[in-house]
Design a protein around this motif. Structure first.
Motif, short mmCIF file in Angstrom:
data_model
loop_
_atom_site.label_atom_id
_atom_site.label_comp_id
_atom_site.label_asym_id
_atom_site.label_seq_id
_atom_site.Cartn_x
_atom_site.Cartn_y
_atom_site.Cartn_z
N ILE A 56 38.57 28.15 21.01
CA ILE A 56 39.71 28.35 21.91
C ILE A 56 39.47 29.44 22.94
CG2 ILE A 56 42.15 29.05 22.03
CD1 ILE A 56 42.54 27.80 19.27
N PHE A 57 39.79 29.09 24.19
CA PHE A 57 39.83 30.06 25.29
C PHE A 57 41.32 30.30 25.57
CE2 PHE A 57 38.96 30.29 30.22
CZ PHE A 57 39.41 31.60 30.26
N LEU A 58 41.82 31.50 25.25
CA LEU A 58 43.23 31.82 25.48
C LEU A 58 43.35 32.42 26.88
CD1 LEU A 58 46.07 31.84 24.27
CD2 LEU A 58 45.57 34.10 23.32
N ASP A 59 43.87 31.61 27.79
CA ASP A 59 43.86 31.93 29.23
C ASP A 59 45.22 32.49 29.65
OD1 ASP A 59 43.40 31.89 31.98
OD2 ASP A 59 43.67 29.74 32.16
N LEU A 60 45.44 33.77 29.39
CA LEU A 60 46.74 34.37 29.72
C LEU A 60 46.65 35.28 30.95
CD1 LEU A 60 48.08 35.13 26.12
CD2 LEU A 60 48.49 33.12 27.54
N LYS A 61 45.47 35.51 31.44
CA LYS A 61 45.25 36.26 32.70
C LYS A 61 46.10 37.53 32.79
CE LYS A 61 44.08 32.18 35.50
NZ LYS A 61 44.54 31.04 34.70
N LEU A 62 45.87 38.44 31.86
CA LEU A 62 46.68 39.67 31.85
C LEU A 62 46.43 40.52 33.09
CD1 LEU A 62 46.77 38.72 28.84
CD2 LEU A 62 46.99 41.11 28.24
N HIS A 63 47.48 41.18 33.56
CA HIS A 63 47.38 42.06 34.73
C HIS A 63 48.57 43.01 34.69
CE1 HIS A 63 46.68 42.30 39.41
NE2 HIS A 63 46.67 43.48 38.81
N ASP A 64 48.32 44.26 34.25
CA ASP A 64 49.40 45.25 34.16
C ASP A 64 48.74 46.62 34.12
OD1 ASP A 64 51.90 46.57 33.54
OD2 ASP A 64 52.59 44.69 32.66
N ILE A 65 49.49 47.66 33.81
CA ILE A 65 48.86 48.98 33.74
C ILE A 65 47.92 49.01 32.51
CG2 ILE A 65 50.72 50.19 34.96
CD1 ILE A 65 51.72 51.18 32.22
N PRO A 66 46.86 49.82 32.58
CA PRO A 66 45.84 49.80 31.52
C PRO A 66 46.40 49.92 30.10
CG PRO A 66 45.04 51.10 33.35
CD PRO A 66 46.46 50.74 33.69
N ASN A 67 47.37 50.81 29.89
CA ASN A 67 47.88 51.01 28.54
C ASN A 67 48.60 49.77 28.01
OD1 ASN A 67 48.36 52.76 26.27
ND2 ASN A 67 50.51 52.78 26.91
N THR A 68 49.35 49.11 28.87
CA THR A 68 50.07 47.90 28.45
C THR A 68 49.09 46.78 28.12
OG1 THR A 68 51.94 48.54 29.82
CG2 THR A 68 51.81 46.21 29.23
#
Ligand code: C5P
Length: 231
Positions: A56-68
Motif C-alpha cells: 500500500i502507498f498511502l497518498d495523503l500528501k501532508l502539508h502543514d507546520i513541521p510539528n503537526t
C-alpha cells in the motif's frame, strides 16, 4: 530496484474498492489509497486491504507546520503501509519532522516520498498563480534536492521530469510517477503525462488510476500497463 505498477484506488467507499480488488484473482497489485477513500473509511480500509496481501502507498500528501506533520506521521507509522508522502513545498524542516515522526521505535518506516509539483499543474499556472518564477524543471529539481537533503529516499513527480530528478539526485533516488496514460487513452485533467512504455526509462514506480479503474476490463488494462512498463 523493484519497478512496479501502482493502481490508484480512487473510489469513494470500501465496498466499491473491495469489489474492484475482487476482480484480481491471480495477482495482488501494489495499490494506492488516496484522500477520498481514506477520509471516507479511515484507517480500517488500510488494514482491510493490507490483510488481503496488497502493498500500500498511502497518498495523503501532508502539508502543514513541521510539528503537526511530525505528529500526524507518528500516527500513520502504526499503520502497516509500504509508502506514504507529503508536499515538498512544506520545506526541508517539515520533511525532516515527517521522517522522524514516521520512524518506529525499531527504526523501521514506510518509504516517504515528497510530491514535487502535481502532475495536473502546468508551468504557466505555477508561474502565474503561484508566482514561482523558475521553470517547471528547475522547480522540480530543487524540490527533489530539498527532499534528498531532508533524508527522503525519493519523490513523486511527472514522468516527464523523472530523468531530471535522477540527474539531480542520483540513480538510486526513487521516482514515483502518476500522470500515466495509454497512447490511445483519455488525458482527463492530467497535463504532464507519458505512456507506461516511455516511463520505463526513468520511473521506478508508475501510479495509474483511471486508465485502469475506469477501463471496461480493469485486469486487462492493468496487465497491459505492467507489460508496457516492465517490458
Ligand atoms: O486517474 P489518474 O491516473 O490520473 O490518477 C492519478 C493518481 O495519482 C491520483 O490518485 C492522483 O491523486 C495522484 N497524483 C497525481 N499527481 C501527483 C501526485 C499524485 O496525479 N503529483
Amino acid at each position: 530496484m523493484a519497478k512496479d505498477v501502482i493502481i490508484a484506488l480512487d473510489f469513494e467507499s470500501k465496498e466499491k474498492t473491495l469489489a474492484f480488488l475482487d476482480r484480481f484473482t491471480d495477482v495482488k497489485p501494489f495499490v494506492k489509497i488516496g484522500m477520498e477513500l481514506f477520509y471516507a473509511e479511515g484507517p480500517d480500509v488500510v488494514r482491510a486491504i493490507k490483510e488481503r496481501g496488497h502493498k500500500i502507498f498511502l497518498d495523503l500528501k501532508l502539508h502543514d507546520i513541521p510539528n503537526t506533520v511530525k505528529k500526524a506521521m507518528k500516527v500513520l507509522s502504526s499503520l502497516d503501509v509500504d509508502m506514504t508522502n507529503l508536499h515538498a513545498a512544506g520545506t526541508i524542516a517539515m520533511m525532516e519532522g515527517a521522517l522522524e515522526g514516521l520512524t518506529r521505535e525499531d527504526g523501521s518506516r514506510a518509504i516517504l516520498l515528497a510530491v514535487t509539483q502535481l502532475t495536473s499543474t502546468s508551468e504557466e499556472r505555477m508561474q502565474q498563480e503561484l508566482l514561482i518564477n523558475a521553470t517547471m524543471e528547475e522547480t522540480v529539481k530543487q524540490y527533489a534536492r530539498n527532499a534528498k537533503a531532508a533524508g527522503l529516499p525519493g519523490v513523486v513527480c511527472s514522468p516527464l521530469e523523472a530523468a531530471l530528478v535522477k540527474e539531480a539526485c542520483g540513480e538510486d533516488f526513487l521516482t514515483v510517477t502518476p500522470g500515466i496514460r495509454f497512447a490511445d487513452g483519455d488525458k482527463g485533467d492530467q497535463v504532464r503525462i507519458m505512456t507506461p512504455e516511455k516511463a520505463r526509462a526513468a520511473s521506478d514506480y508508475i501510479v495509474v488510476g483511471r486508465p485502469i479503474t475506469a477501463a471496461e476490463d480493469p485486469v486487462a488494462a492493468y496487465n497491459r500497463c505492467v507489460k508496457e512498463f516492465l517490458g
